[in-house]
Write an enzyme that holds these catalytic residues in place. Structure first.
Site, mmCIF file in Angstrom:
data_model
loop_
_atom_site.group_PDB
_atom_site.id
_atom_site.type_symbol
_atom_site.label_atom_id
_atom_site.label_comp_id
_atom_site.label_asym_id
_atom_site.label_seq_id
_atom_site.Cartn_x
_atom_site.Cartn_y
_atom_site.Cartn_z
ATOM 1 C CG ASP A 34 -2.425 -74.293 25.449
ATOM 2 O OD1 ASP A 34 -2.771 -73.193 24.976
ATOM 3 O OD2 ASP A 34 -1.500 -74.417 26.283
ATOM 4 C CG ASP A 56 -0.044 -67.606 28.451
ATOM 5 O OD1 ASP A 56 -0.743 -68.281 29.223
ATOM 6 O OD2 ASP A 56 0.564 -68.101 27.473
#
Ligand code: DGJ
Length: 742
Positions: free
Chosen positions: A550, A480
């Site tokens: 997301d 990430d």
């Protein structure tokens, strides 16, 4: 067929793929002139008509006795600055005396079979004998003793050409490379639409189509990440081009840092495309004996519409960019604990989710943020890549063993580039954080960024992450990256090197990826940057998958995945079912619709499956079974877009995947809002065998492929009033499973 034909006498270079031609020629002044890129044409020793010049007024010429040789009017391959071409240049060098004039002239060429990888950058390759050929044009600035290599690799069966440039300083003095694009392409007219993929966090890669106009139009990034705001992939299409016909060019940079994709329409309505590292935050100190290699840029063209372009790019990436060991490999169905637990978990809670996942047929358990240091919220522990004993009293290895004993693969989240001020790492190495001494540091998500230009930072991370991989027999990593870089400065770089830092940073990221993927080739990497904020080809080279967004709301995901599909294959798009109401939008969408959206990617779950009703559990079981049955089709089938949600009011989207033998296909039509007394509708499928008979959803009626494609299939829209009370009729998805029958 030879992919590259060189006419030594005329200096004409003709790069040919199965369906395209790319032609350029050495011009009288020694620079390279662009002649043609488009649908395949015959090879001839020269193309006099393509080089006709007409002298224009008020325009500087090359020299007094060549008044009609005016660079501003010519189409070029890699234009210099300051010699009469007033468009933006492909590169700019600043010499020791401050002058910015370069005179690179053609020196020689070299033609080789195949395509070698670049040493420090992600790049294309041909390791399957796909007839790739590479042409290097050596240009020389004799006065400055500099060399410029313009490199073309032709992948004839993929209709793809890959370009890059490399500057070599053979002189005794340092020079500054202030701009160095990877590619320049001058097109003879401006009758094109620019198709860009822009958005923001949780709204990535929305398609925007606008006609070119005089002046400069561009997309780019100065975030040291390709970013969610604009994607490096762009297309130029004729105004009449649609999904199934018409001319379209695709361009994509193999790079994850600051980039610029620019189109400039000049006074003569020609269009200059420049793609490469964003010059606004770049300069390279080219010391004697040193070279600078630009990232590679992928160019592709078709006269058969945008579906064809996306398909040829997807095929190309699979063969020539993705790690070969994963390119064709079935990807596991995963469950990720992030939206189920966030930071609030312990071993027991996770094992509860894992054993339920195993019962459902899920194959990979991914433990997201919060397993390391003392991280119970986002203020702490980044950089401390060792297990949190409070959450895993018997160690992470013990937890991993239990998952492996259940025959679940195990994946872990890392955010290698980041550091929290509240961490052991920061206390030990405050100098490793990116900052400008004496200035305040701007936090992003309460965290800061490690200086990836420092070798010791990369070595530390390599050792720490390797230890965890070895200790857990790890199968998968989600890498990430949750903030962009501010106060870009490295305390270990000299003043004149500070503008090298954005590129050096991303080279550091690539180095860590390279070392980890070489040492642990079996580990599947998924890239992520607050969702799809680093969804680019540089990442794809190391990480075959990427977390698309997301935003897992089914309706929003339709748009995000549809937009993404133009430049990236569905095998790259992580797509999970999450809970409702959706965390980002608050929207309630039916489980079947969330599944139908997530099927068209790398399928997984991101919710607490221990809290589902019996009915939902059985739905999940059916989804997993269904996805496993058609997994290859969903992950690697040829994708056809049918209805574009970015046009016509955006209420309907549909697309379809088709197997290589065209005997199996699945399409889905998604409708956002239901309308009373709607218009009559049919859906027209694509890519089937015209003479083959098919069933649709096991129908009794058998249809020929040509019928399904040309006459289409009736779309049922009227609602069953009795069912309305319990289920929403909005956000509806209709799946069509199309199977050949003999
Ligand atoms: C952002 C990612 O996009 C999410 O999926 C999750 O991994 C969080 N970061 C964790 O901090």
């Amino acid at each position: 067929m030879m992919a590259i034909t060189v006419e030594e006498k005329t200096g004409v270079f003709h790069l040919q793929t199965d369906n395209t031609s790319y032609v350029f020629q050495v011009m009288e002044n020694g620079e390279l002139g662009q002649l043609y890129y488009g649908k395949k044409i015959h090879v001839r020793p020269q193309y006099p008509d393509l080089t006709i010049r007409e002298q224009r007024n008020i325009t500087p010429a090359w020299k007094l006795d060549k008044p009609d040789f005016q660079l501003d009017v010519l189409k070029q391959e890699y234009a210099s600055f300051g010699k009469g071409d007033f468009r933006y240049p492909a590169y700019k060098l600043v010499l020791k005396d401050g002058s910015r004039i370069s005179e690179f002239g053609y020196d020689r060429y070299e033609k080789r079979k195949g395509k070698q990888r670049l040493p420090a950058l992600p790049s294309t390759f041909d390791e399957i004998g796909d007839d790739a050929e590479t042409l290097t044009i050596f240009m020389e600035d004799k006065m400055a003793k500099l060399e410029l290599k313009i490199v073309y690799s032709v992948f004839p069966h993929q209709d793809v050409i890959v370009r890059s440039a490399c500057f070599v300083n053979s002189s005794e003095t340092a020079v500054h490379l202030a701009t160095a694009y990877s590619v320049q392409l001058d097109l003879p007219d401006d009758r094109y639409d620019l198709l860009q993929f822009s958005g923001s966090w949780a709204r990535e890669r929305h398609l925007l189509r606008t006609p070119l106009r005089p002046g400069v139009q561009s997309v780019g990034s100065l975030r040291t990440a390709s970013s969610a705001q604009h994607n490096p992939f762009m297309m130029l299409a004729r105004p009449e081009t649609n999904e199934d016909s018409g001319e379209v060019f695709g361009f994509n940079l193999i790079y994850s840092g600051n980039f610029l994709d620019q189109v400039e329409v000049d006074q003569f309505s020609t269009a200059r495309i420049l793609i490469g590292i964003n010059p606004a935050e770049f300069s390279w100190n080219l010391t004697p004996g040193q070279s600078f290699q630009t990232p590679e840029c992928v160019l592709s063209y078709t006269a058969e519409g945008m579906n064809r372009l996306s398909q040829q790019l997807a095929r190309f990436y699979r063969r020539h960019l993705l790690p070969a060991r994963f390119a064709e490999k079935n990807r596991p169905i995963l469950i990720n604990n992030w939206e189920a637990t966030y930071f609030d978990f312990n071993e027991d809670k996770l094992l509860g989710i894992a054993s339920k996942a195993k019962d459902l047929g899920i194959e990979l358990f991914v433990l997201d943020d919060g397993w390391f240091g003392k991280r119970n919220d986002d203020t702490t522990s980044l950089g401390d890549w060792f297990t949190d004993d409070a959450k895993f009293p018997l160690g992470l290895g013990h937890f991993a063993k239990q998952l492996h004993a259940m025959q679940l693969a195990f994946g872990l989240w890392f955010e290698p580039e980041m550091i929290s001020l509240d961490s052991k790492l920061y206390r030990q190495h405050p100098e490793w954080v990116i900052h400008v001494p004496g200035r305040s540091m701007s936090p992003g998500r309460n965290q800061f960024v490690l200086d990836f230009t420092r070798q010791e930072v990369i070595d530390y991370l390599f050792a720490a992450i390797s230890k965890i991989i070895e200790g857990t027999q790890l199968d998968y990593i989600k890498w990430d990256m949750n903030r962009h870089i501010t106060e870009m400065f490295s305390t270990q770089l000299a003043a004149e090197q500070q503008l090298e830092m954005p590129h050096r940073y991303i080279l550091g990221v690539y180095q860590l990826y390279e070392r980890l993927t070489s040492k642990f080739p079996h580990v599947l990497f998924e890239s992520c940057a607050s969702g799809g904020g680093r969804f680019d080809l540089g990442m794809m080279y190391y990480a075959p998958q990427a977390w698309t967004s997301d935003d897992t709301d089914a309706v929003e995901r339709m748009f995000i995945q549809f937009g993404t599909s133009y430049g990236y294959p569905q095998s790259m798009m992580g797509a999970h079912i999450s809970d409702v109401p959706n965390g980002q939008t608050g929207r309630m969408t039916p489980m079947a619709t969330r599944a139908a959206v997530a099927f068209f990617g790398i399928f997984g779950y991101e919710l607490d499956i221990t809290k589902l009703s019996i009915q939902e559990i059985s739905q999940l079981q059916d989804q997993v079974k269904f996805y496993k049955k058609y997994r290859r089709l969903f992950q690697f089938g040829t994708l056809y877009r049918i209805d574009n949600p970015f046009v016509n009011g955006g209420n309907v989207m549909s697309w379809q995947v088709v197997s290589d033998d065209r005997r199996q296909s699945i399409a889905c039509r998604y409708q956002i809002l239901n309308h009373a007394n709607p218009a009559y509708k049919r859906i027209y499928f694509k890519g089937l065998l015209p003479d083959q008979k098919y069933t649709v959803n096991n129908s009794v009626e058998r249809f020929y492929g040509d019928e399904l494609m040309n006459a289409g299939l009736f779309v049922r829209q009227l609602i069953d009033a009795c069912k309305c009370a319990s289920a929403s009729v909005d956000f509806h998805a209709a799946l069509f499973v199309i199977e050949a029958v003999d």
